[in-house]
Each structure stands twice: as C-alpha cells, then as structure tokens.
Write an enzyme that holds these catalytic residues in place. Structure first.
Site, PDB file in Angstrom:
ATOM      1  N   LYS A 111       0.819  -1.284   0.077  1.00 32.02           N
ATOM      2  CA  LYS A 111      -0.113  -0.009  -0.014  1.00 32.02           C
ATOM      3  C   LYS A 111       0.709   1.127   0.007  1.00 32.02           C
ATOM      4  CE  LYS A 111      -4.007  -2.133   2.242  1.00 32.02           C
ATOM      5  NZ  LYS A 111      -3.390  -3.542   2.430  1.00 32.02           N
ATOM      6  N   LYS A 190      -6.269 -15.781  -5.900  1.00 27.19           N
ATOM      7  CA  LYS A 190      -6.468 -16.323  -4.525  1.00 27.19           C
ATOM      8  C   LYS A 190      -7.689 -15.713  -3.867  1.00 27.19           C
ATOM      9  CE  LYS A 190      -4.249 -15.852   0.001  1.00 27.19           C
ATOM     10  NZ  LYS A 190      -3.138 -15.320   1.084  1.00 27.19           N
ATOM     11  N   LYS A 193     -11.022 -11.428   0.744  1.00 26.09           N
ATOM     12  CA  LYS A 193     -12.188 -10.514   0.743  1.00 26.09           C
ATOM     13  C   LYS A 193     -11.776  -9.250   0.138  1.00 26.09           C
ATOM     14  CE  LYS A 193     -14.333 -11.938   5.303  1.00 26.09           C
ATOM     15  NZ  LYS A 193     -13.419 -13.264   5.480  1.00 26.09           N
TER      16      LYS A 193
END
Length: 323
Positions: A111, A190, A193
C-alpha cells in the site's frame, strides 16, 4: 514443550480459503499439541472502523472455529484484545525494531504507493504480530506462504531483543500446511475478501449459491469437452471432494455434455453435504452469542496466565520490575 499458536483476523465470516488454509489444518494440529487460537480484532482495527461490525465479525470468527470442532477444553480460544499485555509488549518490541524492516514488510509495501491510506497500525502490523506470538512462548506458528515474511520478522525481532537484553524469548518456527494450498476464488485469483471473490460456505444457501454461480469460466458450450485443469470451478471442487468424486467430475468435463452450470450445481451440492453439520452448528452459535462470549472469556483467562508469566520475564530484563 511444543506450543502452537494461530491467529485469524476478525474480518467477518471465514470464507472457504480461511477454512481450508488455516482453520481446519490448525484444528488438526491441535489434536497433537497444546494450541492457542486467537481472534485478531486489534489487527482488524487497521481497516474496520465500525464498532458493531467489528463485534459481529469477532463473534462470527469464533463461532466458525467452534463449529469446525475446536476443543476448548484441550486448547485455548481467545480474543486478542482481551489480553492487554500484547500491546504493552508491542511497545517494548517497537523500541528494538528498525524502521527499514517495517518499510520492507509486505503489509506496508503493498500500500506504499497510496500513503494517505496507510495508518501507523498498518505500518507496525508486523510488530503486533510478533507480540502475538512470543507473548505465549509459542514454538510453532502455522502460516501460509504470504505470511512467511512476517514470521521471519518475528524471529528477527525476538533475536534482536535477546541479543540486547539477554535470553528472553523463544524463537518460533514456521510450519506450512502439508499441501500448502492456494485457495482460488471465484475469479481464479487467491480467495480474499479484498478481491471480493470469496465463497462463504457458512452463508445462507441462497447467498452461497449466488457466490458459486458467479465463478468465472470460459465460453465453451454444453456439448464441448472441457479442460478441468484450467477451470476455476474444478480447482475449488478438487480441494474438498473425495478422490472418487474428483475423478468422476474430471471424466464429465472431458466427455462433454456437461456444462459449467452443471459443474456449479455439483459444487454447491458438495459444499452443502460436506459442511452440513458445521453450518448447523455455526447458525446455532450465532443465535446464542452469550455462549460464544463464554468460550472466549474462558480462553482469555488461560491465555492471560501464560502472558502474565512471560511479561514478568520481559520487564525484569528491561529493568522495569519493581524491587
């Protein structure tokens, strides 16, 4: 003494990837060794800002562990935030952890091109993870490939502390699942969520069917022969089916006359049959949150006893114990 520790973030109802990759292997391991399992609600705070959602997620995660057969009489199931010693230890570890180590951690680097989205909790995530592990003298930590780096950071921090202050912490070893599975999601990536590609086998049948029907396939027609090795449906099916079921499904793919709609329905049927008892137990627990809380409180008392003992050792090494 062998002591196993596993943590799962409280980010909602565990999906199939969580269950196959973490929960089931960890419960299997707990039949052999003393094991601690914690719900990582403090880690979840790096992304979850809704208190009611966090509480519901924590209960759902705990209910899943219980539904899949975790024996809380032999093992310890607890909520991370119920043990305040873990954040105290995190501070001590922060003081021996170099900045470049954290800057190179995957949890931050992934990130780092959007620094406005990075909070301090995300940056120091590996240090809290280290505290989670060494606070309980864990010797084995089951991890997936994507968590190996964080376990290595834990080992490095522990060794650094021991070098500066003297032998204090047990250096944990990683253990990858024997199959080391990467569980594919509905899009072939993969299952995660964050990718919005999960199959939540503990959801209602209606929602579960919707997720399975969303699995991406190629455009081959009903009558055409299909390659099971390149099909997302089959890749998921073979992870949970018996050898015979997988062999029969494979033959149907190759023979033709078997559409992807048929394959998706076969996967739905397999999941509903294989996890029937776990789904029932999960729903019973979610209707009785007091029972889940009771199990977590019981586990917290056991975990705190271990944590308090280790913290006395740590504070003595640091010169923080009163004489």
């Amino acid at each position: 003494m062998v002591r196993v520790l596993t943590g799962v973030q409280s980010s909602g109802i565990p999906h199939l990837g969580n269950i196959l990759g973490a929960i089931s292997p960890a419960i299997e391991l707990s039949n052999q060794y003393e094991s601690l399992f914690f719900i990582a609600d403090l880690h979840a705070l790096t992304t979850v800002k809704n208190p009611q959602l966090l509480k519901e997620n924590t209960l759902a995660t705990a209910a899943a562990w219980l539904a899949f057969g975790l024996d809380t009489n032999k093992n310890i199931l607890y909520r991370q935030s119920d043990i305040p010693e873990v954040t105290e230890l995190m501070w001590y570890l922060n003081c021996v952890t170099p900045y470049p180590m954290l800057a190179n951690a995957h949890s931050f680097k992934d990130k780092s091109n959007r620094l406005s989205d990075v909070n301090a909790g995300l940056f120091t995530y590996p240090v809290l993870m280290a505290a989670d592990i060494i606070l309980y003298d864990a010797t084995i930590v089951p991890v997936g490939k994507d968590q190996l780096q964080h376990l290595e950071i834990t080992r490095d921090i522990s060794k650094s502390f021991n070098h500066i202050f003297g032998e204090t912490f047990i250096i944990p070893e990683s253990k990858t699942h024997k199959n080391n599975m990467i569980i594919p999601g509905t899009d072939g990536q993969k299952m995660s969520k964050s990718y919005n590609n999960c199959i939540n086998i503990l959801n209602s049948e209606k929602l579960l069917k919707k997720e399975i029907m969303s699995i991406i396939t190629d455009s081959k027609g009903l009558e055409e022969s299909k390659n099971p090795d390149t099909c997302n449906i089959f890749q998921i099916y073979k992870l949970i089916g018996t050898d015979l079921q997988v062999e029969q499904m494979q033959k149907k793919y190759i023979a033709g006359g078997f559409g992807y709609g048929h394959a998706k329905n076969a996967l739905l049927t397999l999941i509903l049959e294989k996890y029937k008892n776990q789904r029932q137990r999960f729903n019973q627990l979610m209707k009785n949150p007091a029972l889940i809380e009771s199990e977590l409180e019981k586990g917290a008392k056991k975990a705190k006893k271990i944590a308090s003992s280790v913290m006395k050792r740590v504070k003595n090494k640091l010169g923080l114990m009163r004489t």
